[in-house]
Design an enzyme around this catalytic site. Sequence first.
Site, PDB file in Angstrom:
ATOM      1  N   ASP A  81       0.840  -1.208   0.000  1.00  0.00           N
ATOM      2  CA  ASP A  81       0.000   0.000   0.000  1.00  0.00           C
ATOM      3  C   ASP A  81       0.873   1.255   0.000  1.00  0.00           C
ATOM      4  OD1 ASP A  81      -2.390  -1.537   0.170  1.00  0.00           O
ATOM      5  OD2 ASP A  81      -1.963  -1.873   2.284  1.00  0.00           O
ATOM      6  N   HIS A 107      -5.532  -3.492   5.474  1.00  0.00           N
ATOM      7  CA  HIS A 107      -5.158  -3.818   4.095  1.00  0.00           C
ATOM      8  C   HIS A 107      -6.357  -4.325   3.293  1.00  0.00           C
ATOM      9  CE1 HIS A 107      -2.754  -4.853   0.680  1.00  0.00           C
ATOM     10  NE2 HIS A 107      -3.166  -6.101   0.734  1.00  0.00           N
TER      11      HIS A 107
HETATM   12  N1  LIG Z   1      -0.532  -8.427   1.831  1.00  0.00           N
HETATM   13  C1  LIG Z   1      -0.500  -8.032   0.578  1.00  0.00           C
HETATM   14  O1  LIG Z   1      -0.192  -6.856   0.279  1.00  0.00           O
HETATM   15  C2  LIG Z   1      -0.805  -8.965  -0.530  1.00  0.00           C
HETATM   16  C3  LIG Z   1      -1.331 -10.186  -0.267  1.00  0.00           C
HETATM   17  N2  LIG Z   1      -1.553 -11.074  -1.267  1.00  0.00           N
HETATM   18  C4  LIG Z   1      -2.115 -12.359  -0.871  1.00  0.00           C
HETATM   19  O2  LIG Z   1      -1.056 -13.310  -0.866  1.00  0.00           O
HETATM   20  C5  LIG Z   1      -1.610 -14.610  -1.128  1.00  0.00           C
HETATM   21  C6  LIG Z   1      -0.837 -15.248  -2.264  1.00  0.00           C
HETATM   22  O3  LIG Z   1      -1.021 -14.493  -3.448  1.00  0.00           O
HETATM   23  P1  LIG Z   1      -0.205 -14.870  -4.754  1.00  0.00           P
HETATM   24  O4  LIG Z   1       1.216 -15.122  -4.418  1.00  0.00           O
HETATM   25  O5  LIG Z   1      -0.529 -13.840  -5.747  1.00  0.00           O
HETATM   26  O6  LIG Z   1      -0.916 -16.252  -5.139  1.00  0.00           O
HETATM   27  P2  LIG Z   1      -0.304 -17.512  -5.917  1.00  0.00           P
HETATM   28  O7  LIG Z   1      -1.483 -18.347  -6.306  1.00  0.00           O
HETATM   29  O8  LIG Z   1       0.646 -17.062  -6.968  1.00  0.00           O
HETATM   30  O9  LIG Z   1       0.563 -18.255  -4.805  1.00  0.00           O
HETATM   31  C7  LIG Z   1      -0.048 -18.823  -3.692  1.00  0.00           C
HETATM   32  C8  LIG Z   1       0.855 -19.916  -3.199  1.00  0.00           C
HETATM   33  O10 LIG Z   1       0.282 -20.447  -2.004  1.00  0.00           O
HETATM   34  C9  LIG Z   1       0.521 -21.832  -2.026  1.00  0.00           C
HETATM   35  N3  LIG Z   1      -0.444 -22.496  -1.138  1.00  0.00           N
HETATM   36  C10 LIG Z   1      -1.766 -22.658  -1.301  1.00  0.00           C
HETATM   37  N4  LIG Z   1      -2.278 -23.351  -0.270  1.00  0.00           N
HETATM   38  C11 LIG Z   1      -1.255 -23.627   0.569  1.00  0.00           C
HETATM   39  C12 LIG Z   1      -1.147 -24.330   1.789  1.00  0.00           C
HETATM   40  N5  LIG Z   1      -2.199 -24.908   2.353  1.00  0.00           N
HETATM   41  N6  LIG Z   1       0.062 -24.411   2.374  1.00  0.00           N
HETATM   42  C13 LIG Z   1       1.137 -23.860   1.795  1.00  0.00           C
HETATM   43  N7  LIG Z   1       1.108 -23.207   0.613  1.00  0.00           N
HETATM   44  C14 LIG Z   1      -0.082 -23.090   0.008  1.00  0.00           C
HETATM   45  C15 LIG Z   1       0.322 -22.219  -3.481  1.00  0.00           C
HETATM   46  O11 LIG Z   1       0.944 -23.452  -3.757  1.00  0.00           O
HETATM   47  C16 LIG Z   1       1.006 -21.060  -4.194  1.00  0.00           C
HETATM   48  O12 LIG Z   1       2.377 -21.309  -4.374  1.00  0.00           O
HETATM   49  C17 LIG Z   1      -3.082 -14.381  -1.452  1.00  0.00           C
HETATM   50  O13 LIG Z   1      -3.853 -14.638  -0.319  1.00  0.00           O
HETATM   51  C18 LIG Z   1      -3.129 -12.932  -1.832  1.00  0.00           C
HETATM   52  O14 LIG Z   1      -4.392 -12.381  -1.663  1.00  0.00           O
HETATM   53  C19 LIG Z   1      -1.208 -10.808  -2.561  1.00  0.00           C
HETATM   54  C20 LIG Z   1      -0.679  -9.600  -2.897  1.00  0.00           C
HETATM   55  C21 LIG Z   1      -0.493  -8.547  -1.919  1.00  0.00           C
HETATM   56  O1  LIG Z   2      -5.688  -7.203  -4.004  1.00  0.00           O
HETATM   57  C1  LIG Z   2      -5.368  -8.374  -3.751  1.00  0.00           C
HETATM   58  O2  LIG Z   2      -6.163  -9.326  -3.761  1.00  0.00           O
HETATM   59  C2  LIG Z   2      -3.945  -8.660  -3.384  1.00  0.00           C
HETATM   60  C3  LIG Z   2      -3.491  -7.585  -2.480  1.00  0.00           C
HETATM   61  O3  LIG Z   2      -3.725  -7.622  -1.292  1.00  0.00           O
HETATM   62  C4  LIG Z   2      -2.940  -6.376  -3.094  1.00  0.00           C
HETATM   63  O4  LIG Z   2      -2.544  -6.386  -4.262  1.00  0.00           O
HETATM   64  O5  LIG Z   2      -2.891  -5.369  -2.383  1.00  0.00           O
END
Ligand SMILES: NC(=O)C1=CN([C@@H]2O[C@H](COP(=O)(O)OP(=O)(O)OC[C@H]3O[C@@H](n4cnc5c(N)ncnc54)[C@H](O)[C@@H]3O)[C@@H](O)[C@H]2O)C=CC1
Ligand SMILES: O=C([O-])CC(=O)C(=O)O
Length: 243
Positions: A81, A107
Amino acid sequence: MDLVIIPAGLPRKPGMTRDDLFNKNAGIVRSICEGVAKSCPNAIVNLISNPVNSTVPIAAEVFKRAGTYCPKRLLGVTTLDVARANTFAEVLGVDPREVNVPVVGGHAGVTILPLLSQVSPPCSFTPDEISYLTNRIQNGGTEVVEAKAGAGSATLSMAFAAAKFADACLRGMRGDAGIVECSYVASEVTELPFFASKVRLGRGGAEEILPLGPLNDFERAGLEKAKKELSESIQKGVSFMNK
Ligand SMILES: NC(=O)C1=CN([C@@H]2O[C@H](COP(=O)(O)OP(=O)(O)OC[C@H]3O[C@@H](n4cnc5c(N)ncnc54)[C@H](O)[C@@H]3O)[C@@H](O)[C@H]2O)C=CC1
Ligand SMILES: O=C([O-])CC(=O)C(=O)O
């Protein structure tokens, strides 16, 4: 001292809110945190999995039950953010690396509260610019989810933000002074048990939670909206653990 970064979980698809991920990701975060409590109970944890506003309270409950909870060591990652806010503030005509907009609250949507009145270098935005920037920062994640059209969320920019935040934590852990980042942590800055604000990172994690500083009327109104939604998201996380 260990640093654990938790990015596991489902990402959003177009039309979903972060809260729509709760049913899947709450259980994933719970089981990973149970593993952390067993394997590295003294680790500092950076929690990325959405909905962060609820997964951080879930992690806290897991650690409390395991007897390993230390509020300073549990940090929800909101760095993206801030990265977005710094980038969108390009209207200042300054390199985003030189800009710093504190982003507080949480967030998700209206809980993401950029404090544009505290931008560094100092600048006064017009009301139209404030409204445009606030909306763009609050919806940056949704913008990416829509653009990826079902192929996930902001994975790559999250990797950048997670690395930046982890690096700041590591520098704090080795004793560097003056490391300050925004993070969603156990907090007394408001009446809510968790809140994102500037945090001074040190050897033990979030060593000091800094006050919000002066807010203008627009930010005060935003804070009230943010607190209402945050309170529900926190309660949802705690209730999940009490089921
Ligand atoms: N805090 C933030 O600013 C942000 C948070 N996110 C969140 O991060 C998470 C991941 O997003 P991405 O990397 O884009 O998704 P992605 O689909 O590319 O990666 C997710 C990973 O989690 C793994 N996974 C799924 N279930 C699992 C389990 N039970 N145990 C261990 N690993 C497991 C998958 O194998 C995959 O490698 C989502 O919940 C997303 O909303 C994403 C972007 C920003
Ligand atoms: O928007 C989403 O789902 C992933 C996230 O938290 C971000 O990009 O800030």
